[in-house]
Design an enzyme around this catalytic site. Sequence first.
Site, mmCIF file in Angstrom:
data_model
loop_
_atom_site.group_PDB
_atom_site.id
_atom_site.type_symbol
_atom_site.label_atom_id
_atom_site.label_comp_id
_atom_site.label_asym_id
_atom_site.label_seq_id
_atom_site.Cartn_x
_atom_site.Cartn_y
_atom_site.Cartn_z
ATOM 1 N N ARG A 1 0.836 -1.196 0.000
ATOM 2 C CA ARG A 1 0.000 0.000 0.000
ATOM 3 C C ARG A 1 0.872 1.246 0.000
ATOM 4 N NH1 ARG A 1 -5.379 0.002 3.653
ATOM 5 N NH2 ARG A 1 -5.151 -2.179 3.049
ATOM 6 N N SER B 1 -8.364 -0.067 0.136
ATOM 7 C CA SER B 1 -9.387 -0.205 1.168
ATOM 8 C C SER B 1 -9.981 1.151 1.552
ATOM 9 C CB SER B 1 -8.796 -0.930 2.381
ATOM 10 O OG SER B 1 -9.776 -1.168 3.357
ATOM 11 N N HIS B 2 -9.815 1.534 2.825
ATOM 12 C CA HIS B 2 -10.432 2.757 3.343
ATOM 13 C C HIS B 2 -9.520 3.976 3.235
ATOM 14 C CE1 HIS B 2 -7.976 1.079 6.543
ATOM 15 N NE2 HIS B 2 -7.832 2.312 6.995
ATOM 16 N N LYS C 1 -3.795 -6.484 -2.467
ATOM 17 C CA LYS C 1 -4.025 -7.572 -1.528
ATOM 18 C C LYS C 1 -3.922 -8.873 -2.314
ATOM 19 C CE LYS C 1 -7.096 -5.044 1.624
ATOM 20 N NZ LYS C 1 -8.402 -5.048 2.315
ATOM 21 N N ASP D 1 -16.717 -0.115 3.979
ATOM 22 C CA ASP D 1 -15.508 0.626 3.659
ATOM 23 C C ASP D 1 -15.249 0.550 2.151
ATOM 24 O OD1 ASP D 1 -14.599 -1.993 3.454
ATOM 25 O OD2 ASP D 1 -12.724 -1.636 4.524
ATOM 26 N N ASP E 1 -13.317 -1.014 -0.018
ATOM 27 C CA ASP E 1 -13.289 -2.270 -0.780
ATOM 28 C C ASP E 1 -14.342 -3.251 -0.280
ATOM 29 O OD1 ASP E 1 -11.901 -2.687 1.627
ATOM 30 O OD2 ASP E 1 -10.532 -4.143 0.747
ATOM 31 N N ASP F 1 -14.885 -4.990 2.307
ATOM 32 C CA ASP F 1 -14.648 -6.208 3.085
ATOM 33 C C ASP F 1 -15.021 -6.015 4.544
ATOM 34 O OD1 ASP F 1 -12.519 -4.554 3.743
ATOM 35 O OD2 ASP F 1 -10.989 -6.101 3.545
ATOM 36 N N ARG F 2 -15.313 -4.761 4.955
ATOM 37 C CA ARG F 2 -15.776 -4.491 6.318
ATOM 38 C C ARG F 2 -17.170 -3.885 6.274
ATOM 39 N NH1 ARG F 2 -12.289 -0.674 9.474
ATOM 40 N NH2 ARG F 2 -11.884 0.275 7.444
ATOM 41 N N HIS G 1 -13.981 -6.540 10.682
ATOM 42 C CA HIS G 1 -13.692 -7.678 9.799
ATOM 43 C C HIS G 1 -14.333 -8.928 10.401
ATOM 44 C CE1 HIS G 1 -10.802 -6.007 6.919
ATOM 45 N NE2 HIS G 1 -10.309 -5.289 7.903
#
Length: 450
Positions: free
Chosen positions: A15, A103-104, A113, A243, A245, A247-248, A330
Amino acid sequence: MHARFSAVTKAYDVRGTTPDQLDASLALAFGRAYAREVGVAGGGGAVVVGHDMRDTSPELAGAIADGVRAEGGDVVMVGFASTDMLYAASGRLDLPGVMVTASHNPAGYNGFKVCRAGARPIGFDTGLSAIAEVASELLDEPAPEPRGTLTERDFLSEYADLVVGLAPVSGRRLTVAVDAGNGMAGHTARAVLDQLDVDVLPLYFELDGTFPNHEANPLDASTLVDLQAAVREHGADLGLAFDGDADRCFVVDERGEPVSPSAITALIGARYLAAQPGATILHNAICSKAVPEIVAERGGTAVRTPVGHSLIKAEMARTGAVFGGEHSGHFYFRDFYLADSGMLAALHVMGALAESDRPVSALMAEFERYAASGEVNSTVADASAVIEELAQAYADHPQDRLDGLTVTGPDWWFNVRASNTEPLLRLNVEGDDEQVMARVRDEALAVIGK
């Protein structure tokens, strides 16, 4: 390791800022090294690649694909994807996978990832550092012409069918406000929720990597304001915030009040224990102590883990746990290739609510037992030294080092851990009531502030 890779290779992903840290040349070298690490170089198979809605994501995903193909590997490009959709494709197709996302993080960031076939995680010590080392050697070397094939595949409907099949929602009709934050839930949520008997109030479903309305980071309470207002204004049964992406997932109740991810962990754990008595449920070191209490009361086995998806997935595989939750939002599922999925967690909450005649606030009351500080971040010059000072200050209390430092008192506990990416110390405190929590929080912050 080349300085460019050492700057962006983190504990669980790559990242950095674009284009100064991450650009197509770095992505190309990464793709080549990744192909070698997962065994598809020289015609050894295929890799699935997806990306989020950031302006730089299609170019970076294309460069990774070119790198894989230059090594002789094939690529299945699924295009726009949430991270859990990429994991679903990796699991369902049994292929290694790369997700291009930050992500966020704010708009100026991007990242990668990665996982092995079957969505098995790759972290710094389980392949990511090795990929970065090899990619460092390839960075200034011209890549061969692509030899592998490139196939485009729309995986959205398969993903939606998979998650709805794992957590069906039946019972009363719900009204659900969903804030996608201009992130990837704007792509996936409609495909999933259209299969359910729910009325959807969509907020910011337009894919826009500049995040024009608010950052897609529900851990920041300020990003929940619009969702909370929509829930109250329209009388929704609950609100969901994803978020960037997706995933949360975070939940607000019918009053617009945030629901603790620890309480969500306990709720979903209880649902699994009702279906699979005696099952093992994981919870990370900063989840509420209500989680292991509720798991034990319902006949399950609770296992405490460090924070971090690679560690949790490995522990799920080792213990055979059916589910695991982190206080960061998560949630991990054995029947979802041990991977985390914000959408699957949301479906479990909706399923529990649809089966009940109570509002979310009443449904969650039995899982919200204690007062929590939330994460309090302090900038420190030497996180390790401050942690040792706290250990000395609380030397007469039980302590453990599973993840950072956890200190336990008669009616409270706190955990303090260093950030993986910033000069921050992260403090989480829980007390039997608000007064106890506030006292311990302030005492710990006084030591940190020295």
